[in-house]
Scaffold this active site. Structure first.
Site, mmCIF file in Angstrom:
data_model
loop_
_atom_site.group_PDB
_atom_site.id
_atom_site.type_symbol
_atom_site.label_atom_id
_atom_site.label_comp_id
_atom_site.label_asym_id
_atom_site.label_seq_id
_atom_site.Cartn_x
_atom_site.Cartn_y
_atom_site.Cartn_z
ATOM 1 N N ASN A 184 55.040 92.442 -2.269
ATOM 2 C CA ASN A 184 54.968 91.296 -3.166
ATOM 3 C C ASN A 184 54.439 91.641 -4.549
ATOM 4 O O ASN A 184 54.786 90.995 -5.525
ATOM 5 C CB ASN A 184 54.093 90.192 -2.539
ATOM 6 C CG ASN A 184 52.878 90.747 -1.825
ATOM 7 O OD1 ASN A 184 52.992 91.603 -0.944
ATOM 8 N ND2 ASN A 184 51.712 90.280 -2.212
ATOM 9 N N GLN A 239 59.393 88.829 1.131
ATOM 10 C CA GLN A 239 59.852 89.034 -0.248
ATOM 11 C C GLN A 239 61.289 89.539 -0.327
ATOM 12 O O GLN A 239 61.904 89.491 -1.392
ATOM 13 C CB GLN A 239 58.931 90.037 -0.971
ATOM 14 C CG GLN A 239 57.541 89.509 -1.246
ATOM 15 C CD GLN A 239 57.513 88.426 -2.328
ATOM 16 O OE1 GLN A 239 58.445 88.276 -3.108
ATOM 17 N NE2 GLN A 239 56.439 87.667 -2.363
ATOM 18 N N SER A 286 60.142 83.497 4.889
ATOM 19 C CA SER A 286 59.525 82.250 4.413
ATOM 20 C C SER A 286 60.494 81.538 3.477
ATOM 21 O O SER A 286 61.123 82.173 2.619
ATOM 22 C CB SER A 286 58.231 82.597 3.672
ATOM 23 O OG SER A 286 57.655 81.437 3.126
ATOM 24 N N HIS A 308 59.995 79.272 0.968
ATOM 25 C CA HIS A 308 59.727 79.038 -0.465
ATOM 26 C C HIS A 308 59.914 80.281 -1.321
ATOM 27 O O HIS A 308 59.855 80.206 -2.539
ATOM 28 C CB HIS A 308 58.348 78.385 -0.678
ATOM 29 C CG HIS A 308 57.166 79.280 -0.487
ATOM 30 N ND1 HIS A 308 56.436 79.762 -1.533
ATOM 31 C CD2 HIS A 308 56.579 79.766 0.631
ATOM 32 C CE1 HIS A 308 55.431 80.497 -1.070
ATOM 33 N NE2 HIS A 308 55.503 80.513 0.246
ATOM 34 N N THR A 335 56.100 69.112 17.048
ATOM 35 C CA THR A 335 57.349 68.494 16.591
ATOM 36 C C THR A 335 57.918 69.278 15.412
ATOM 37 O O THR A 335 57.205 69.542 14.439
ATOM 38 C CB THR A 335 57.083 67.034 16.163
ATOM 39 O OG1 THR A 335 56.560 66.346 17.295
ATOM 40 C CG2 THR A 335 58.344 66.354 15.672
ATOM 41 N N CYS A 375 43.148 86.192 -5.662
ATOM 42 C CA CYS A 375 41.902 85.506 -6.007
ATOM 43 C C CYS A 375 41.200 85.100 -4.735
ATOM 44 O O CYS A 375 41.805 84.562 -3.831
ATOM 45 C CB CYS A 375 42.186 84.276 -6.844
ATOM 46 S SG CYS A 375 42.491 84.700 -8.539
HETATM 47 N N1 PLP Z 1 54.139 88.083 3.279
HETATM 48 C C1 PLP Z 1 54.424 88.382 2.000
HETATM 49 C C2 PLP Z 1 54.925 89.748 1.667
HETATM 50 C C3 PLP Z 1 54.263 87.420 1.002
HETATM 51 O O1 PLP Z 1 54.538 87.735 -0.262
HETATM 52 C C4 PLP Z 1 53.789 86.133 1.358
HETATM 53 C C5 PLP Z 1 53.551 85.098 0.326
HETATM 54 O O2 PLP Z 1 53.140 85.390 -0.776
HETATM 55 C C6 PLP Z 1 53.515 85.877 2.720
HETATM 56 C C7 PLP Z 1 53.704 86.869 3.646
HETATM 57 C C8 PLP Z 1 53.015 84.531 3.176
HETATM 58 O O3 PLP Z 1 54.067 83.583 3.179
HETATM 59 P P1 PLP Z 1 53.741 82.008 3.121
HETATM 60 O O4 PLP Z 1 53.289 81.717 1.730
HETATM 61 O O5 PLP Z 1 55.050 81.351 3.446
HETATM 62 O O6 PLP Z 1 52.707 81.724 4.146
#
Ligand code: PLP
Length: 387
Positions: free
Chosen positions: A153, A181, A201, A203, A239, A326
């Site tokens: 990330n 990512q 994920s 988002h 659910t 942070c």
């Molecule tokens: N793993 C990586 C490499 C990520 O960049 C992130 C989110 O920044 C996560 C896991 C966590 O995902 P989520 O925000 O959906 O919990």
């Protein structure tokens, strides 16, 4: 107009995703997909449709997808659930991972260590990538799991997961990869990668926050982290959030159709940014692995504070981030950059710029102009303070 260059933190939601969710939120808001009546069954249909889209994105069967509340829960279910679910496992099992995993994996590793599991974290090289041979060299007869992220990330470094999985499989070691990512940005499929468990994920691909998924290869057993109803084939009780899942499905469909935009749109923007930065600020240093996400730039400005740069850019309407996490209000130096062997002053001067498919040339121009002014202003202040 704001310029958003923090796509590794989250990709803005697409209108199509919002519409898919709205249809469920306002259309039949109370429908529970476990209910036998018409509204419930329509919610079930939307969930299964989304499961198919997500399975198609990563190349697995729909039945191998388990919905979770996000990437974090997917990682927890993968690492802790796998270790707790081993039937009659080794008395002192061993897990192999890396020094640059996301906290969602790293904190699970620490929790395992507290319970007596041995963990080896393979170090990355200066570019942020691990060597598959070094990962293999850390396998022990007691190793049961290897957890290696697909793309980082902070730096975008892509790890040799397929090669690691090939070597792990030969020894009967299960492989998990955090692909949060990577999914929807670079093409891959779980079969070619050869992994057993993989986290994604919504988002990070233009879907809603609060929903993610775990690919669980048929035949791999996990102990659930949430106990309750029989949802998700007893892997994850509760659910199902039908609207979030429908939004995730739509984001996955769009991601699959438009995957080329990350390579075709963000790489030229990122490369132009890096090229011009090198010409204008010869002292700037890039942390660039040979294999890297096409959208991510991690760049150090020696002598400057990354936090001050990020705040000054924000005042100009430009959103980027520092490479650091942070914690309770205090910015800690990035664990990932430190693990790459960078000195603390370099870690603290590093910003992350992560482009997305909706960015354009004028965003790069705004960023370059603003950075130029900010760095010059800060250099002046530093010199004045020192004189
Ligand atoms: N793993 C990586 C490499 C990520 O960049 C992130 C989110 O920044 C996560 C896991 C966590 O995902 P989520 O925000 O959906 O919990």
């Amino acid at each position: 107009m704001r310029v958003y260059l923090d796509h590794n933190a989250g990709v803005p939601m697409r209108r199509e995703v919002f519409e898919a969710m709205r249809a469920l939120l306002l259309g039949e808001p109370a429908a529970n997909a476990s209910s036998p009546h018409g509204p419930g069954q329509r919610a079930r249909y939307r969930i299964e449709q989304a499961r198919e889209e997500i399975a198609a994105l990563i190349g697995c069967e729909p039945a191998e997808i388990v919905f979770t509340s996000g990437g974090t829960e997917a990682d927890n279910l993968a690492v802790l659930g796998f270790m707790e679910g081993r039937a009659g496992g080794e008395p002192a099992p061993h897990v192999v991972s890396t020094t640059v995993e996301h906290p969602a994996v790293e904190e699970c590793l620490k929790s395992l260590e507290e319970r007596g599991v041995r963990v080896s974290r393979v170090r990355v090289g200066a570019s942020g990538a691990v060597d598959a041979g070094e990962v293999e060299a850390s396998f022990l007869p007691e190793t049961v799991l290897a957890s290696v992220m697909l793309a980082n990330n902070e730096t975008g470094a892509i790890q040799p997961v397929a090669e690691i999985a090939r070597r792990a499989r030969a020894r009967g070691i299960a492989v998990h990869s955090d692909a949060v990512q990577a999914a929807g940005r670079i093409p891959f499929d779980v079969r070619s990668l050869g992994v057993d468990v993989l986290s994604i994920s919504a988002h990070k691909m233009g879907g809603p926050q609060g929903i993610g998924a775990l690919y669980l290869r048929r035949g791999i057993e996990l102990a659930p982290r949430l106990l309750g109803g029989p949802q998700e084939r007893r892997r994850r009780a509760g659910t199902e959030p039908a609207a979030l899942i429908a939004g995730f499905g739509e984001a996955a469909r769009l991601a699959r159709e438009e995957m080329g935009r990350w390579e075709g749109v963000t790489r030229p923007l990122r490369d132009r940014f890096e090229g011009e930065m090198t010409a204008r600020f010869p002292e700037a240093r890039f942390h660039a692995a040979p294999l890297r996400l096409p959208n991510t730039s991690s760049i150090a400005f020696p002598g400057h504070s990354a936090e001050a740069i990020v705040m000054a850019l924000d005042l100009e309407g430009i959103a980027v981030s520092t490479g650091s996490a942070c914690s309770s209000g205090a910015a800690l130096p990035s664990r990932v950059l430190s693990a790459m062997g960078l000195p603390e002053w370099e870690v603290r001067s590093t910003i992350r710029v992560s482009f997305g498919p909706s960015n354009a040339e004028h965003d790069v121009e705004r960023l370059l102009a603003a950075l130029g002014e900010i760095v010059a202003r800060q250099s002046h202040l530093t010199t004045a303070a020192g004189s």
